[in-house]
Design a protein around this motif. Sequence first.
Motif, mmCIF file in Angstrom:
data_model
loop_
_atom_site.group_PDB
_atom_site.id
_atom_site.type_symbol
_atom_site.label_atom_id
_atom_site.label_comp_id
_atom_site.label_asym_id
_atom_site.label_seq_id
_atom_site.Cartn_x
_atom_site.Cartn_y
_atom_site.Cartn_z
ATOM 1 N N ILE A 144 -31.829 -66.275 27.675
ATOM 2 C CA ILE A 144 -31.977 -65.087 26.823
ATOM 3 C C ILE A 144 -33.341 -64.428 27.057
ATOM 4 N N ILE A 145 -34.337 -65.232 27.355
ATOM 5 C CA ILE A 145 -35.678 -64.658 27.580
ATOM 6 C C ILE A 145 -35.639 -63.695 28.760
ATOM 7 N N VAL A 146 -35.097 -64.148 29.892
ATOM 8 C CA VAL A 146 -35.087 -63.256 31.062
ATOM 9 C C VAL A 146 -34.124 -62.091 30.862
ATOM 10 N N GLU A 147 -33.070 -62.328 30.112
ATOM 11 C CA GLU A 147 -32.131 -61.223 29.839
ATOM 12 C C GLU A 147 -32.807 -60.143 29.006
ATOM 13 N N ARG A 148 -33.459 -60.565 27.920
ATOM 14 C CA ARG A 148 -34.131 -59.588 27.068
ATOM 15 C C ARG A 148 -35.226 -58.881 27.838
ATOM 16 N N PHE A 149 -35.965 -59.664 28.605
ATOM 17 C CA PHE A 149 -37.073 -59.054 29.339
ATOM 18 C C PHE A 149 -36.541 -58.045 30.365
ATOM 19 N N SER A 150 -35.420 -58.390 30.997
ATOM 20 C CA SER A 150 -34.801 -57.458 31.960
ATOM 21 C C SER A 150 -34.404 -56.162 31.267
ATOM 22 N N GLU A 151 -33.943 -56.278 30.033
ATOM 23 C CA GLU A 151 -33.588 -55.071 29.270
ATOM 24 C C GLU A 151 -34.826 -54.205 29.011
ATOM 25 N N TYR A 152 -35.919 -54.866 28.647
ATOM 26 C CA TYR A 152 -37.159 -54.111 28.425
ATOM 27 C C TYR A 152 -37.545 -53.356 29.691
ATOM 28 N N VAL A 153 -37.370 -54.034 30.831
ATOM 29 C CA VAL A 153 -37.711 -53.399 32.108
ATOM 30 C C VAL A 153 -36.760 -52.229 32.350
ATOM 31 N N ALA A 154 -35.472 -52.502 32.157
ATOM 32 C CA ALA A 154 -34.463 -51.467 32.428
ATOM 33 C C ALA A 154 -34.654 -50.245 31.537
ATOM 34 N N ASN A 155 -35.152 -50.458 30.335
ATOM 35 C CA ASN A 155 -35.330 -49.350 29.397
ATOM 36 C C ASN A 155 -36.738 -48.759 29.431
ATOM 37 N N GLY A 156 -37.533 -49.228 30.379
ATOM 38 C CA GLY A 156 -38.888 -48.693 30.501
ATOM 39 C C GLY A 156 -39.794 -49.048 29.336
ATOM 40 N N GLU A 157 -39.469 -50.125 28.642
ATOM 41 C CA GLU A 157 -40.298 -50.507 27.494
ATOM 42 C C GLU A 157 -41.501 -51.352 27.889
ATOM 43 N N VAL A 158 -41.514 -51.811 29.129
ATOM 44 C CA VAL A 158 -42.668 -52.577 29.611
ATOM 45 C C VAL A 158 -43.119 -52.002 30.948
ATOM 46 N N ASP A 159 -44.411 -52.166 31.220
ATOM 47 C CA ASP A 159 -44.951 -51.741 32.497
ATOM 48 C C ASP A 159 -45.164 -53.009 33.325
ATOM 49 N N THR A 160 -44.049 -53.574 33.737
ATOM 50 C CA THR A 160 -44.075 -54.882 34.402
ATOM 51 C C THR A 160 -43.203 -54.844 35.639
ATOM 52 N N GLU A 161 -43.677 -55.472 36.687
ATOM 53 C CA GLU A 161 -42.865 -55.650 37.886
ATOM 54 C C GLU A 161 -42.079 -56.943 37.670
ATOM 55 N N PHE A 162 -40.779 -56.814 37.514
ATOM 56 C CA PHE A 162 -39.955 -58.002 37.263
ATOM 57 C C PHE A 162 -39.313 -58.450 38.573
ATOM 58 N N VAL A 163 -39.659 -59.654 38.993
ATOM 59 C CA VAL A 163 -39.129 -60.176 40.251
ATOM 60 C C VAL A 163 -38.052 -61.193 39.920
ATOM 61 N N CYS A 164 -36.835 -60.805 40.171
ATOM 62 C CA CYS A 164 -35.707 -61.666 39.809
ATOM 63 C C CYS A 164 -35.418 -62.577 40.998
ATOM 64 N N VAL A 165 -36.121 -63.674 41.031
ATOM 65 C CA VAL A 165 -36.167 -64.544 42.215
ATOM 66 C C VAL A 165 -34.899 -65.376 42.408
ATOM 67 N N GLU A 166 -34.869 -66.066 43.545
ATOM 68 C CA GLU A 166 -33.672 -66.838 43.888
ATOM 69 C C GLU A 166 -33.794 -68.315 43.471
ATOM 70 N N SER A 167 -34.903 -68.689 42.873
ATOM 71 C CA SER A 167 -35.044 -70.077 42.392
ATOM 72 C C SER A 167 -36.281 -70.171 41.521
ATOM 73 N N GLU A 168 -36.352 -71.227 40.741
ATOM 74 C CA GLU A 168 -37.551 -71.433 39.927
ATOM 75 C C GLU A 168 -38.763 -71.751 40.794
ATOM 76 N N HIS A 169 -38.510 -72.377 41.925
ATOM 77 C CA HIS A 169 -39.624 -72.684 42.827
ATOM 78 C C HIS A 169 -40.310 -71.387 43.245
ATOM 79 N N SER A 170 -39.478 -70.406 43.582
ATOM 80 C CA SER A 170 -40.027 -69.100 43.963
ATOM 81 C C SER A 170 -40.582 -68.356 42.752
ATOM 82 N N ALA A 171 -40.013 -68.592 41.579
ATOM 83 C CA ALA A 171 -40.542 -67.951 40.366
ATOM 84 C C ALA A 171 -41.992 -68.368 40.163
#
Lengths: 92, 410, 320
Positions: free
Chosen positions: B40-67
């Motif tokens: 839910i954390i990444v989902e909500r945060f993705s929504e904030y990004v999608a709605n322009g509510e945050v000035d954040t570069e969200f990198v939706c990585v392919e693993s936690e290691h890469s995160a």
Amino acid sequence: MTVQEKSWKEIPPAGICWKPSTEYLTGDWKTYKPIMDSEKCTRCTLCVIFCPDGAIHWNPGKEDIEFDYDFCKGCGICANECPTKAIEMKLE
Amino acid sequence: MESVAKQKLLALNGDEAVAYAAKQSDVDVAAAYPVTPQTIIVERFSEYVANGEVDTEFVCVESEHSAMTACITASATGARTFTATAAPGLALMHEMLYVASGCRAPVVMTVVNRALSAPINIHCDHSDSMSERDSGWIQIYAENSQEAYDSMIQAFRIAENPEILLPVMVCLDGFTLSHALENVHVLSDDIAKKFVGTRQFPRVTAHEGKDASFRLDPENPISIGPIAFPNYYFEIKRQQEEAMKNAPKIIQQVHEEYAQISGRHYGNGLLDAYCLEDAEIAIICLGSTAGTVKTVVNELRAEGVKAGLLRIRSFRPLPVEGIVKALEKVRAVAVMDRSLSFGGHGGPVFHEVHHALYDTPVHPYIVNYIYGLGGRDTSPSHIRKIYEDLQGILQTQRVEDPVRYVRLRG
Amino acid sequence: MFSEWKFTAKDIAEKADLFMSGHRACAGCAAATVMRLVLKAVRGPIIATSATGCMEVVSSIYPYTSWATPWIHTAFENVAANASGIEAALKILKKKGRIKQQRIDVIAFAGDGGTYDIGIQALSGAVERGHDFLYVLYDNEAYMNTGIQRSGGTPHGASTTTSPAGTVIPGKVQYKKPIADIMVAHDMPYVATASPHYWRDLITKARKGIEVDGPAFLHTFAPCPRGWRSDPSKSIEISRIAVETCIFPLWEAINGEYQLSAPSKVIALRPERKKPVREYLKMQGRFRHLFTPKFEKIIDEIQQLTDKRWQRLLKKCGIV
């Protein structure tokens, strides 16, 4: 070649390096030393380009090749690649 | 000063509260991978990004290691970074957790506590974060979603403090907190942002002899993450330990400063004691279990039993002196561990508390309760039983079996 | 799409090294030449990052560093994730006005182990996400830093410490993974192969990889005297013969469209110039066992495989 080893209070955090490797001389690794025949050399600078160690410099002021024996490991790539065979590897 | 009344009251689950805090913290780069019960954390945060509510570069990585990797290098480049994970993801990050602290990258990460496989289990216990207790991360355990929110806002200030520069893990119990709705007071965006501030960089002397900012900046190049041989590795690790030693003071300061604007205190920021001053018997625990324990303490107090609770909020750094002082007058202590240290003598929290008390002139009786593995519920009746056990220990003046299991079928 | 950057040998010779002298690569290490040449291609400030491996270790033995540019190493399997984090940070910090520079390019370096094997997940993910960075693979065809163990990049028949030429098994049984083709299959904007002997081609391709918007992958060939059991002075020569035998053809794929690069195109147009693989193999001790009656047929197999892959490449390049 060795450095004064410091205490944990003296070094920067996070393992940040505090010496450039240009202070670490690798020149004493070599057995053979490249010697250039200035007359045969066409100043094509291929040796400068290929040297893995950045140990051959092109001096634009003098328009000449300069060997930096402090870093040359004596691999012989310069001699092997020289189109005019102007470089010879000689036992140090 | 903003009073509690002026804050907005939102119905948020724990994950949403965390995402909300991250939204208000001027995060530059967030890199994360979905994993239950953190998703839910990444989902909500993705929504904030999608709605322009945050000035954040969200990198939706392919693993936690890469995160974790992306957070480390983004942090080194000068960004404020955030990620979130849970058990399997945290385990996959293991290698990089040590790299984060070793590179002194002030990454802030939420760990929504979940059991480690096998067998696979998505429910709460602390085996994930306890397995990382020696990774050089500050670990703060929240009791409820409100505290998870508050701790997140504080975490950036703690991590980025030049005297610390360590990554911070804010832990909250999976499902119990992450998925349960709670009324959460949130600061206004402006006040939160002002509190968190802009990241500052200490100065270092780089290899070219120049005074450089501690970040990857082409103007003053620095090299981070070299190979250190036995002649220096030890010194670099010792610096990390020094940062940990500096941390309690800063955690308390930030907690106090935050209390000024929010009106909320969690003990002294390191330890949260409840009815402990005159307690004869006490429980020590982490996380949401403290809420259940408090209910039982209230009942027992009403019955005239001198029961108390000590909740460890900062498990790393461990406030050893504070624990010793808090338990000074307590005669019998039960330490609750929501994870096992296989083959050790009890769970990790027990190890630490037992160890902390060793040098005190008078020890209380101490007993360990392993509980709640893989999400098994612990209800007030089980907590009550623990206090009764402690009373029994005081009567018999001995601890028969120091490591016990709560609600385990025999 | 690309600038018209023209350079002479002397321009390159004069340009300061970002990968500085005093690094501790073995004598005759072609990977070190690759590092120097790639970094000669930069158009402005960069941040570099390395996977664990030869070029990382030799350039950062604490407290020394060979990097005259900001550089970070974190682990082995994740250099593409390193680059992802750096690029994401640069993008947002620039937007927020927290960095001065107009543009900072990101270059990631990894060996074959860090690319073909343990690093492929992070690489694939970073390319799929479209981060703007150049990934440079210096392929010395085994885990040289740990002592010459075979990788997915080790060619068929090569003897390594974990695919030793024994009395029964003739070195590595499996074939070299076509990593650059795998990257083209990601539908990424720029993929190229390069060999240090063809330095101009290599530098040009590195520059293109830097200039292109989005991810670029540069597969460079890096003879390793220590691991290949070859004469250190022959490293650059071997990198030429690998191209001349079509063991390592030079090409680039721009937006998925393959085209041969000049040194290989010459061979495509004049097939008589294609040298037998034997000439390449005989220069290296790692293939020595193939020159015995027992394993000689492996040389034929390598020739056949090389021909097959070459023909396939020609088709992709529209040359029949």
